[in-house]
Design an enzyme around this catalytic site. Structure first.
Site, short mmCIF file in Angstrom:
data_model
loop_
_atom_site.label_atom_id
_atom_site.label_comp_id
_atom_site.label_asym_id
_atom_site.label_seq_id
_atom_site.Cartn_x
_atom_site.Cartn_y
_atom_site.Cartn_z
N HIS A 63 -12.78 -19.98 19.94
CA HIS A 63 -14.19 -19.58 19.91
C HIS A 63 -14.94 -20.73 19.23
O HIS A 63 -14.88 -20.87 18.01
CB HIS A 63 -14.37 -18.30 19.08
CG HIS A 63 -13.51 -17.15 19.55
ND1 HIS A 63 -13.98 -16.18 20.40
CD2 HIS A 63 -12.22 -16.82 19.28
CE1 HIS A 63 -13.02 -15.29 20.64
NE2 HIS A 63 -11.93 -15.67 19.97
N HIS A 178 -8.20 -8.57 25.51
CA HIS A 178 -7.86 -8.32 24.11
C HIS A 178 -7.35 -6.89 24.07
O HIS A 178 -8.14 -5.96 24.21
CB HIS A 178 -9.13 -8.52 23.27
CG HIS A 178 -8.98 -8.22 21.82
ND1 HIS A 178 -9.43 -9.07 20.84
CD2 HIS A 178 -8.46 -7.14 21.17
CE1 HIS A 178 -9.18 -8.53 19.65
NE2 HIS A 178 -8.59 -7.37 19.83
N HIS A 225 -3.40 -12.64 22.25
CA HIS A 225 -2.85 -12.46 20.90
C HIS A 225 -2.02 -11.19 20.67
O HIS A 225 -2.44 -10.30 19.93
CB HIS A 225 -3.94 -12.58 19.82
CG HIS A 225 -5.26 -11.92 20.16
ND1 HIS A 225 -5.35 -10.66 20.68
CD2 HIS A 225 -6.54 -12.38 20.05
CE1 HIS A 225 -6.62 -10.36 20.86
NE2 HIS A 225 -7.37 -11.39 20.49
N ASP A 298 -6.47 -18.93 18.56
CA ASP A 298 -7.55 -17.95 18.40
C ASP A 298 -8.49 -18.43 17.28
O ASP A 298 -8.91 -17.65 16.42
CB ASP A 298 -7.03 -16.53 18.12
CG ASP A 298 -8.14 -15.49 18.21
OD1 ASP A 298 -9.25 -15.82 18.68
OD2 ASP A 298 -7.89 -14.33 17.81
N GLY A 317 -11.57 -12.95 11.95
CA GLY A 317 -11.33 -14.24 12.57
C GLY A 317 -11.11 -15.34 11.55
O GLY A 317 -11.73 -15.34 10.49
C1 NCD Z 1 -12.65 -13.22 17.33
C2 NCD Z 1 -14.03 -13.77 17.05
O1 NCD Z 1 -14.42 -13.87 15.88
O2 NCD Z 1 -14.73 -14.15 17.99
N1 NCD Z 1 -12.14 -12.62 16.12
C3 NCD Z 1 -10.86 -12.40 15.80
O3 NCD Z 1 -10.61 -11.78 14.76
N2 NCD Z 1 -9.86 -12.83 16.56
C4 NCD Z 1 -12.68 -12.26 18.47
C5 NCD Z 1 -11.34 -12.00 19.13
O4 NCD Z 1 -10.56 -12.90 19.42
O5 NCD Z 1 -11.03 -10.84 19.44
ZN ZN Z 2 -10.21 -14.63 20.09
ZN ZN Z 3 -9.39 -11.11 20.77
#
Ligand code: NCD
Ligand code: ZN
Ligand code: ZN
Ligand code: ZN
Length: 434
Positions: A63, A178, A225, A298, A317
């Site tokens: 992201h 997801h 994931h 991720d 995240g």
């Molecule tokens: C991700 C995000 O912040 O965009 N967050 C996370 O905890 N992995 C979203 C996601 O991958 O589901």
């Molecule tokens: Zn993600």
């Molecule tokens: Zn995710």
């Protein structure tokens, strides 16, 4: 006829064994491997004695934020983090602000990434109620978040899941999801509720719903994931080469929930960290013919002050672009992961899933996307990240591998803590499939 660059006498992996070879690069492509003394004449050479010459990693789940969330990360800092982490290709998720549901937003992302890039950048799109098909030539897959839809009012019932599977099939794109069957109105009020709502049961049930839809409409499904042992078992039962693939993150392999009892968001992510048993099973699932095809970071950056808030308020995240290679190669150096499994999970596997040509393998004619790695003990420190997100649950962790030099399309972009070119010079945006 001189070639552009020769990487002299590095350690390359041939049939799971370390062998000393030189690698020649010409016009952005790998020209060939040579034994000591047989290298072609070159304009430039790099002494690689003692360094591993590996394919640059392909991280198919990141992201990079940008646009309205550039305070969290932008394409410049995000791709600098990738290059410094030995990752030469990233694929950016659509849950940005604004989300990628239209050609217009995709174009904004392509424009921004084009001028800010330090590595190759590909994109995924979300699925609005009316899918914008004009995005198809420039995306590598469709992504859905059943527990937190990108479009308001969309409910991931059987009908919606079927439509998504059908759409992926129609456009010959993988459908990434997801797995989480919780719903938006289940808002956790305590840490315990957070773990209860985003449970392994919820992960397994969501996967089952997508598998049921896949029975009716054959499409390529990619499970994002995977975090639970039970999920790996369900994947194995439905294993179908190329049409059911799955990824795992380093944090779900190396960390478990019990490691972090303090009340902050440092180790808060979705899916949450599970039990030591789950982590152990995920590590075992990395082998060929096992449940997991690839490793992804991720990379989900947030503002540092957000991550130090109380657990329940902190966003989910963590950054991962600068820790994935060191963590996974440490396992290789300590004999817990084979070279073959590393190369498949971090390089060739994602290239295969994404259908991107000439990447992920060091072989003649393929893109010269390369990382030179030194075997060296060091300790992870978030303060040193190029990413804007500097808080990591891996803080202070001992690792044994350091990316020294990163080459993208035959150009040295990063070397020992320095960027050798400016933004927007190396790499391709967007990456297109074959
Ligand atoms: C991700 C995000 O912040 O965009 N967050 C996370 O905890 N992995 C979203 C996601 O991958 O589901
Ligand atoms: Zn993600
Ligand atoms: Zn995710
Ligand atoms: Zn030599």
């Amino acid at each position: 006829m001189d070639v552009d660059i020769v990487l002299i006498d590095g350690i390359v992996i041939v049939n799971d064994r370390e062998t000393v070879r030189s690698l020649a690069i010409d016009r952005g492509k790998i020209e060939g491997f040579y034994k000591h003394g047989e290298e072609p004449e070159s304009k430039r050479s790099i002494d690689c004695r003692g360094l591993y010459i590996l394919p640059g990693l392909i991280d198919m789940h990141v992201h990079l934020r940008d646009l309205n969330q550039s305070e969290k990360e932008d394409y410049e800092t995000g791709t600098m983090a990738a290059a410094a982490g030995g990752i030469t290709t990233v694929v950016d998720m659509p849950n940005s602000s604004p989300p990628v549901l239209t050609r217009e937003v995709l174009d904004q992302k392509i424009t921004s990434a084009t001028t800010k890039r330090y590595v190759n950048v590909g994109f995924y799109a979300g699925i609005a109620e009316r899918f914008d098909t004009s995005m198809v030539p420039d995306i590598l897959g469709l992504k859905v978040y059943p527990h937190s839809p990108l479009t308001d009012g969309v409910n991931y019932d059987i009908e919606r899941i079927r439509n998504c599977v059908q759409l992926a099939n129609k456009h010959n794109l993988p459908l990434l999801f997801h797995p989480d069957s919780s719903t938006e109105d289940e808002k956790p009020e305590t840490r315990e509720e957070f773990f209860l709502i985003h449970s392994c049961e919820s992960e397994v049930n969501s996967l089952q719903a997508f598998l049921d839809a896949k029975v009716e409409y054959e499409a390529r499904l990619h499970v994002c994931h995977v975090s639970c042992a039970a999920t790996t078992r369900l994947i194995l039962e439905h294993r179908a080469e190329h049409t059911l693939t799955a990824e795992v993150t380093p944090h779900h392999i190396f960390l478990s929930g019990g490691d972090f009892s303090h009340d902050d968001g440092v180790a808060k992510m979705l899916p949450p960290l599970r039990s030591p048993y789950d982590s152990q099973m995920l590590a075992q699932a990395l082998c060929k013919k096992c449940a997991i095809d690839c490793v992804v970071s991720d990379h989900a950056p947030h503002i540092n002050s957000e991550k130090t808030m109380p657990f329940i308020e902190a966003p989910s995240g963590i950054p991962g672009l600068e820790t994935t290679l060191p963590l996974i190669l440490t396992e290789v150096f300590e004999g817990r992961i084979s070279w073959v499994d590393f190369l498949r999970c971090c390089c060739s596997g994602p290239a295969m899933i994404l259908g991107i040509p000439s990447k992920g393998i060091l072989t003649e004619g393929y893109d010269a996307d390369i990382v030179l790695v030194r075997r060296q003990e060091w300790y992870i420190s978030g303060a040193d990240f190029y990413s804007k997100a500097k808080i990591t649950p891996f803080e202070g962790r001992r690792v044994l591998a350091k990316p020294v030099t990163t080459i993208v399309g035959g150009e040295v972009v990063y070397h020992e803590g320095r960027f050798m070119v400016g933004p927007g010079i190396v790499g391709r945006v967007p990456i297109r499939k074959v």
